[in-house]
Design a protein around this motif. Sequence first.
Motif, PDB file in Angstrom:
ATOM      1  N   PRO A 116     -53.291  69.275 147.670  1.00  0.00           N
ATOM      2  CA  PRO A 116     -52.988  68.576 148.931  1.00  0.00           C
ATOM      3  C   PRO A 116     -51.697  69.088 149.575  1.00  0.00           C
ATOM      4  CG  PRO A 116     -53.610  67.014 147.226  1.00  0.00           C
ATOM      5  CD  PRO A 116     -53.456  68.336 146.540  1.00  0.00           C
ATOM      6  N   GLY A 117     -51.750  69.217 150.888  1.00  0.00           N
ATOM      7  CA  GLY A 117     -50.564  69.646 151.626  1.00  0.00           C
ATOM      8  C   GLY A 117     -50.382  71.143 151.706  1.00  0.00           C
ATOM      9  N   THR A 118     -51.303  71.920 151.134  1.00  0.00           N
ATOM     10  CA  THR A 118     -51.192  73.371 151.183  1.00  0.00           C
ATOM     11  C   THR A 118     -51.290  73.863 152.623  1.00  0.00           C
ATOM     12  OG1 THR A 118     -52.145  73.637 148.975  1.00  0.00           O
ATOM     13  CG2 THR A 118     -52.222  75.539 150.428  1.00  0.00           C
ATOM     14  N   THR A 119     -50.361  74.727 153.015  1.00  0.00           N
ATOM     15  CA  THR A 119     -50.361  75.283 154.372  1.00  0.00           C
ATOM     16  C   THR A 119     -50.447  76.803 154.295  1.00  0.00           C
ATOM     17  OG1 THR A 119     -47.931  75.314 154.380  1.00  0.00           O
ATOM     18  CG2 THR A 119     -49.024  73.386 155.339  1.00  0.00           C
ATOM     19  N   PRO A 120     -51.128  77.426 155.263  1.00  0.00           N
ATOM     20  CA  PRO A 120     -51.246  78.886 155.245  1.00  0.00           C
ATOM     21  C   PRO A 120     -49.962  79.568 155.698  1.00  0.00           C
ATOM     22  CG  PRO A 120     -52.370  77.989 157.153  1.00  0.00           C
ATOM     23  CD  PRO A 120     -51.918  76.816 156.335  1.00  0.00           C
ATOM     24  N   LEU A 121     -49.704  80.733 155.121  1.00  0.00           N
ATOM     25  CA  LEU A 121     -48.629  81.622 155.528  1.00  0.00           C
ATOM     26  C   LEU A 121     -49.259  82.877 156.130  1.00  0.00           C
ATOM     27  CD1 LEU A 121     -46.366  81.336 152.350  1.00  0.00           C
ATOM     28  CD2 LEU A 121     -46.015  80.189 154.558  1.00  0.00           C
ATOM     29  N   PRO A 122     -48.473  83.734 156.781  1.00  0.00           N
ATOM     30  CA  PRO A 122     -49.060  84.960 157.344  1.00  0.00           C
ATOM     31  C   PRO A 122     -49.802  85.812 156.312  1.00  0.00           C
ATOM     32  CG  PRO A 122     -46.871  84.628 158.231  1.00  0.00           C
ATOM     33  CD  PRO A 122     -47.064  83.578 157.175  1.00  0.00           C
ATOM     34  N   ALA A 123     -49.367  85.785 155.068  1.00  0.00           N
ATOM     35  CA  ALA A 123     -50.056  86.557 154.031  1.00  0.00           C
ATOM     36  C   ALA A 123     -50.143  85.746 152.748  1.00  0.00           C
ATOM     37  CB  ALA A 123     -49.336  87.880 153.775  1.00  0.00           C
ATOM     38  N   GLY A 124     -50.463  84.458 152.861  1.00  0.00           N
ATOM     39  CA  GLY A 124     -50.554  83.660 151.655  1.00  0.00           C
ATOM     40  C   GLY A 124     -50.591  82.173 151.937  1.00  0.00           C
ATOM     41  N   PHE A 125     -50.003  81.396 151.018  1.00  0.00           N
ATOM     42  CA  PHE A 125     -50.039  79.935 151.110  1.00  0.00           C
ATOM     43  C   PHE A 125     -48.710  79.355 150.641  1.00  0.00           C
ATOM     44  CE2 PHE A 125     -54.320  81.454 150.353  1.00  0.00           C
ATOM     45  CZ  PHE A 125     -55.097  80.715 151.241  1.00  0.00           C
ATOM     46  N   LEU A 126     -48.415  78.160 151.121  1.00  0.00           N
ATOM     47  CA  LEU A 126     -47.283  77.380 150.639  1.00  0.00           C
ATOM     48  C   LEU A 126     -47.832  76.061 150.089  1.00  0.00           C
ATOM     49  CD1 LEU A 126     -44.244  76.897 150.293  1.00  0.00           C
ATOM     50  CD2 LEU A 126     -44.234  75.940 152.621  1.00  0.00           C
TER      51      LEU A 126
ATOM     52  N   PRO B  12     -44.172  71.138 136.072  1.00  0.00           N
ATOM     53  CA  PRO B  12     -44.141  70.669 137.468  1.00  0.00           C
ATOM     54  C   PRO B  12     -43.358  71.645 138.344  1.00  0.00           C
ATOM     55  CG  PRO B  12     -43.682  68.860 135.970  1.00  0.00           C
ATOM     56  CD  PRO B  12     -43.658  70.111 135.142  1.00  0.00           C
ATOM     57  N   ALA B  13     -43.970  72.077 139.429  1.00  0.00           N
ATOM     58  CA  ALA B  13     -43.337  73.064 140.309  1.00  0.00           C
ATOM     59  C   ALA B  13     -43.429  72.587 141.747  1.00  0.00           C
ATOM     60  CB  ALA B  13     -44.019  74.424 140.152  1.00  0.00           C
ATOM     61  N   ARG B  14     -42.394  72.890 142.524  1.00  0.00           N
ATOM     62  CA  ARG B  14     -42.356  72.506 143.928  1.00  0.00           C
ATOM     63  C   ARG B  14     -42.147  73.751 144.803  1.00  0.00           C
ATOM     64  NH1 ARG B  14     -41.701  67.095 144.891  1.00  0.00           N
ATOM     65  NH2 ARG B  14     -41.238  65.786 143.065  1.00  0.00           N
ATOM     66  N   GLY B  15     -42.623  73.649 146.046  1.00  0.00           N
ATOM     67  CA  GLY B  15     -42.403  74.732 147.006  1.00  0.00           C
ATOM     68  C   GLY B  15     -42.950  76.063 146.513  1.00  0.00           C
ATOM     69  N   ILE B  16     -44.180  76.082 146.074  1.00  0.00           N
ATOM     70  CA  ILE B  16     -44.767  77.312 145.517  1.00  0.00           C
ATOM     71  C   ILE B  16     -45.248  78.201 146.662  1.00  0.00           C
ATOM     72  CG2 ILE B  16     -46.502  78.252 143.967  1.00  0.00           C
ATOM     73  CD1 ILE B  16     -46.639  75.485 142.649  1.00  0.00           C
ATOM     74  N   ARG B  17     -44.723  79.394 146.722  1.00  0.00           N
ATOM     75  CA  ARG B  17     -45.152  80.390 147.714  1.00  0.00           C
ATOM     76  C   ARG B  17     -46.052  81.407 147.023  1.00  0.00           C
ATOM     77  NH1 ARG B  17     -42.071  80.429 152.511  1.00  0.00           N
ATOM     78  NH2 ARG B  17     -42.801  82.550 152.920  1.00  0.00           N
ATOM     79  N   ILE B  18     -47.264  81.517 147.503  1.00  0.00           N
ATOM     80  CA  ILE B  18     -48.209  82.511 146.988  1.00  0.00           C
ATOM     81  C   ILE B  18     -48.445  83.520 148.099  1.00  0.00           C
ATOM     82  CG2 ILE B  18     -50.469  82.897 145.961  1.00  0.00           C
ATOM     83  CD1 ILE B  18     -49.343  79.358 146.182  1.00  0.00           C
ATOM     84  N   GLU B  19     -48.059  84.772 147.879  1.00  0.00           N
ATOM     85  CA  GLU B  19     -48.121  85.786 148.925  1.00  0.00           C
ATOM     86  C   GLU B  19     -48.656  87.093 148.363  1.00  0.00           C
ATOM     87  OE1 GLU B  19     -44.676  85.032 152.066  1.00  0.00           O
ATOM     88  OE2 GLU B  19     -43.887  85.316 150.045  1.00  0.00           O
ATOM     89  N   ALA B  20     -49.286  87.837 149.243  1.00  0.00           N
ATOM     90  CA  ALA B  20     -49.704  89.200 148.903  1.00  0.00           C
ATOM     91  C   ALA B  20     -48.477  90.095 149.018  1.00  0.00           C
ATOM     92  CB  ALA B  20     -50.816  89.661 149.834  1.00  0.00           C
ATOM     93  N   GLY B  21     -47.830  90.351 147.905  1.00  0.00           N
ATOM     94  CA  GLY B  21     -46.571  91.087 147.909  1.00  0.00           C
ATOM     95  C   GLY B  21     -46.760  92.577 147.742  1.00  0.00           C
ATOM     96  N   VAL B  22     -45.651  93.256 147.555  1.00  0.00           N
ATOM     97  CA  VAL B  22     -45.641  94.708 147.386  1.00  0.00           C
ATOM     98  C   VAL B  22     -45.888  95.041 145.919  1.00  0.00           C
ATOM     99  CG1 VAL B  22     -44.278  96.805 147.684  1.00  0.00           C
ATOM    100  CG2 VAL B  22     -44.041  94.924 149.316  1.00  0.00           C
TER     101      VAL B  22
END
Length: 559
Positions: free
Chosen positions: A455-465, A510-520
């Motif tokens: 719940p609350g997941t938002t899209p990022l330009p190359a991933g999710f928050l 427990p983790a908060r503010g998880i950024r999942i991105e297609a990195g280098v």
Amino acid sequence: MSGLRLTNAGLAWLLAALVVATAALTPLLGVPVYGRNFGHDANFALTALHWMDSGIAAGRWWPRWVPETHWGLGGYTFYTYPPLAYWAAALLKRLSGLSVADTLALAVMLWRLGFLLGCYLWLRRHVAPAVALAAAALAALLPYAAVINPWMRFAHAELAGSAMLPFLLIAIERAAEHRDGRGLPGLALGFAALALTHLPTTALVAHVAPLYAWAYAGPRAALRTVAGGAAGAGLAACYLLPAAGLLRQANFEGLDDGTWERSLLGWSALRGTITWVQFILTVWIASALTVTAAVFFRWQAPAVSPLRRGSMLLLLAAAALMTVVSLPLWLLLPQLRSIEFPWRAAGLLTPALAGLAALALAAGGAWARRGVLALGLLGAALAPLYLLAVTQFGNPGWPRFLPAEERLARALSSPRGASPEHLPATAVAAGWRSLFDGTETSTGPEPHPRPVPPPGTTPLPAGFLVPEATVTFALPQFHFPGWQARDAAGQILPVRARADGFLEVVVDHPARGIRIEAGVTPWEWAGWAITGLSAAGLLGLGLWWRPRRAAAAALHGAG
């Protein structure tokens, strides 16, 4: 035309006008809709430009992973597909203010005109301007350049690569004409630009360019061309190294799936694995160009000419690569098999014939002018005749042309707008290849349900928050090695592929503010390092030669 004297200048301007007129058909008519032998790759070209432009707008000037493709499940399109043609088209879109479909149609026209300009500049080094323009226009009107790529296939990136070929030939000749390494930087830039534009054309050119250089100026020129190709690969390492390094995780179709066999003239026809359309098309291109070039060579071309030697060997090598004559090479060399379609070598026949036609015209014979005129008029007629045939007698169930916005929407919903070659290997193993079993406007059923993110997941330009998570979760994106996850505290969270092909983030606390991105990826870091070192080395070479050239010029002036 009785009594009308045809000059080289008149022939040149007539054929050049026909090139402009036939090339202008694309922006006038728009991007064709896929149908029987019509616009086969148009949907992918549209979606690739759309995703490239969207990625740049989101701040990703090189969106290697495209989250929106494959109906929102993601794909590694620009990890393995060269970006340069789509960078140029995205820039054109921003400069022109046109829509994606209109921009792509305009880009196809400009690439064709760029090929005309490049051929002219290349041939101008050897013959008079009018002769060079006439032969260049003839090349731009030949079937592969004027009908097959822009209409039958709508091969945007290959058209861009073809436009670069004459400039690469200029660089090869300049490097061959020097006894030192002054031409190496330009040659490396030419090879790098081609590699960043269209890989199959690059693979073909890598095999025949040293042959052209050898015929043009001898074995030393061939070695310089090989060195220039290696330096070009170094410049393009930022793309080539990740593409090669991630090959095992990719779903590359075409290396050993038999595609090349079905298109190799002679071998495939005897085995009954080629369609009559492919067979007739390949025979027509190879025989027509080869016979015409032989006629020019026998009766018109000068006896001694570096251009004649280079063009003849280029033509023979390209024709051989299309036929069973070269079967041992196709069996032994995987880089050749990656070309997929041997008939792509027809793109190399075109400048070869242009070189021979230029020599024939330079010889001054009226017969040569009439021959070039006849071929040019035939080439100019082929495109409108072909378009008339497919629009009047093609399958009535599919539209021929659509307004720009409707055309893009159709491409985005089509299985042909998202290449199955850009599905990760884990997704293919999970059965997602079935998405492409649909028709032009529908897809196959999805083999697995899409995971629901926290719940609350938002899209990022190359991933999710993800705001917070206490257990392992999956996201509606396919897994690929570039994915990285990190929480607000900076702690890295492991990512892996689920059995259904989706990306899974492992959470053991427990983790908060998880950024999942297609990195280098490490392959990208290594590629950029090699590109930087190669650029620095070539720049240093150029700076080193500058004072030497100045000293040589001063000494020559004093003498």
